[in-house]
Design an enzyme around this catalytic site. Structure first.
Site, PDB file in Angstrom:
ATOM      1  N   SER A   5       0.795  -1.222   0.000  1.00 26.21           N
ATOM      2  CA  SER A   5       0.000   0.000   0.000  1.00 26.21           C
ATOM      3  C   SER A   5       0.824   1.267   0.000  1.00 26.21           C
ATOM      4  O   SER A   5       1.826   1.361   0.705  1.00 26.21           O
ATOM      5  CB  SER A   5      -0.943   0.037   1.215  1.00 26.21           C
ATOM      6  OG  SER A   5      -0.248  -0.121   2.411  1.00 26.21           O
ATOM      7  N   CYS A   6       0.393   2.219  -0.825  1.00 24.47           N
ATOM      8  CA  CYS A   6       0.642   3.649  -0.685  1.00 24.47           C
ATOM      9  C   CYS A   6       2.040   4.163  -0.996  1.00 24.47           C
ATOM     10  O   CYS A   6       3.053   3.541  -0.680  1.00 24.47           O
ATOM     11  CB  CYS A   6       0.254   4.120   0.696  1.00 24.47           C
ATOM     12  SG  CYS A   6      -1.432   3.742   1.169  1.00 24.47           S
ATOM     13  N   ASP A   7       2.052   5.334  -1.588  1.00 22.56           N
ATOM     14  CA  ASP A   7       3.245   6.142  -1.781  1.00 22.56           C
ATOM     15  C   ASP A   7       2.857   7.599  -1.554  1.00 22.56           C
ATOM     16  O   ASP A   7       1.799   8.046  -2.021  1.00 22.56           O
ATOM     17  CB  ASP A   7       3.791   5.968  -3.201  1.00 22.56           C
ATOM     18  CG  ASP A   7       4.353   4.579  -3.438  1.00 22.56           C
ATOM     19  OD1 ASP A   7       5.542   4.377  -3.140  1.00 22.56           O
ATOM     20  OD2 ASP A   7       3.591   3.704  -3.893  1.00 22.56           O
TER      21      ASP A   7
END
Length: 418
Positions: A5-7
């Site tokens: 998940s996610c940046d």
């Protein structure tokens, strides 16, 4: 399902065009999850008031700031957002040597919202988060089911003048100040030997667990993180590609730069599959305090097939009706124990339209191409309009009070033009 998940990204002068801070994030979540964009006005509270977060209650602040949030529709907190003082926060899942369990406490997403509601600068928001973390801890399922998907959290926090990277392991934490240039975070610890603030027992605890010998230079990431798991390797790949893409535009980073990065599928930053990018955010914050910040949100999956819609903090903003999911109150399965016995329909109006359009894009090449063109034309039009406000300010507040909702309506209309 293999969760990743996610940046999150931030760029400050001299990496940006003009005297502006540019912040951006992709929220990568389970593919069936709805992300909504919601607004809450500033509010005052009586002493002794409690606030119910996703799983636990904490003491309410005497005053909360106005906030705009992009959040999974089932929980109280947020993946990312901004407040009226132009503080922006995004969080990341991180895993390390210290286990993360399912004991219910504050979620990292709760801490994002609490930091925005209570901090009028990036540094103050950081202290809000660390104080609450040390008092209440972090924990609980981060998905709307019983899979016990849990993690520690890292945060990227920015305001008009600076940014902070905050990385946590249970109640321990380290923070790095970013004064200029650019910085990005992914699902790995990235603070090494440069530590500007830290938990008072951060090093003592690491030494007691045999993660640091007490003699060599202390390296937070080396001490607290796993170094050789597949999950970390995947995060490291996205982190490195994101950093390289920022470097290519160094000195000329704009909102469009970050939108392009967040749309990049080859790198995995724009994620596809069982975990996908369910919502995206880009903010442009002028250093000049007399000028407004502009915060763009998609509120729909896959930024490549979404419009970044602008939001500006002014008085009299109402709830964002097109991106606000149904509310089930105390009957919500998330609030019942045992939790997650069922999943109610959380789709908001824009999400429903987006679902239909995504199917058209997949099955009707010509019509899909025209819809995508309409969406890009709308986005370019809004970016040009916002540039005027970023340079000259907003003289007539009525022009932007419904800015986000009106753009969402225009997006839905753009879907049907062909």
């Amino acid at each position: 399902m293999f969760p990743t998940s996610c940046d999150t990204f931030v760029a400050l002068p001299p990496s940006t065009e003009g005297q502006r801070v540019v912040f951006g994030k992709n929220a990568d979540r389970p593919c069936d999850e709805v992300q909504e964009v919601v607004y809450f006005p500033a509010k005052d509270y009586k002493p002794g008031t409690k606030v119910e977060c996703t799983y636990i209650e904490v003491e309410q602040a005497a005053h909360t700031n106005a906030v705009v949030l992009s959040r999974p529709a089932w929980l109280w907190g947020a993946e990312m957002g901004a407040n009226e003082h132009q503080v922006c926060i995004g969080n990341e899942a991180v895993w390390g040597r210290e286990g993360s369990d399912g004991e219910e406490a504050l979620l990292g997403m709760d801490l994002v919202r609490l930091g925005l509601e209570r901090g009028d600068t990036a540094e103050k928001a950081l202290h809000v988060i660390t104080d609450l973390l040390e008092k209440h801890g972090q924990g609980g399922s981060c998905m709307e089911d019983n899979c016990n998907f849990t993690y520690h959290n890292s945060f990227l926090i920015s305001d008009r003048t600076e940014a902070w990277v905050l990385e946590t392991s249970r109640q321990h934490w380290a923070a790095e100040k970013v004064k200029e240039g650019f910085r990005n975070i992914s699902n790995e610890y990235s603070i090494t030997t440069r530590i500007d603030k830290e938990h008072p027992k951060l090093r003592e605890y690491a030494q007691s667990r045999g993660w640091w010998d007490g003699n060599t230079e202390f390296n937070f990431a080396q001490a607290y993180s796993f170094m050789t798991t597949a999950r970390i390797e995947a995060a490291d790949s996205r982190y490195c590609v994101g950093k390289t893409m920022m470097e290519k535009s160094n000195g000329h980073i704009t909102a469009q730069t970050l939108m392009e990065i967040l749309r990049n599928k080859e790198s995995g930053i724009n994620m596809e599959g069982e975990f996908l990018t369910t919502g995206s955010m880009v903010s442009v914050i002028p250093r000049d305090p007399t000028l407004p910040g502009v915060h763009y949100f998609t509120a729909t999956p896959d930024p490549e097939r979404s419009v970044f819609k602008p939001f500006i903090f002014v008085n009299d903003i109402k709830q964002l009706k097109h991106t606000c999911s149904p509310w089930y109150g105390p009957d919500d399965p998330v609030k019942q124990k045992p939790r997650f016995k069922s999943k109610p329909d959380r789709k908001h109006p824009l999400f429903r339209k987006h679902d239909v359009v995504s199917a058209i894009i997949e099955t009707n090449k010509e019509r899909g191409k025209q819809i995508m063109q309409n969406m890009r034309d709308l986005e370019r039009e809004k970016l040009a309009e916002m540039e005027t406000f970023l340079v000259k300010g907003v003289e007539d507040m009525t022009l932007v009070v419904d800015l986000f909702s009106e753009t969402a309506q225009e997006e839905m209309e753009a879907y049907s033009k062909h």
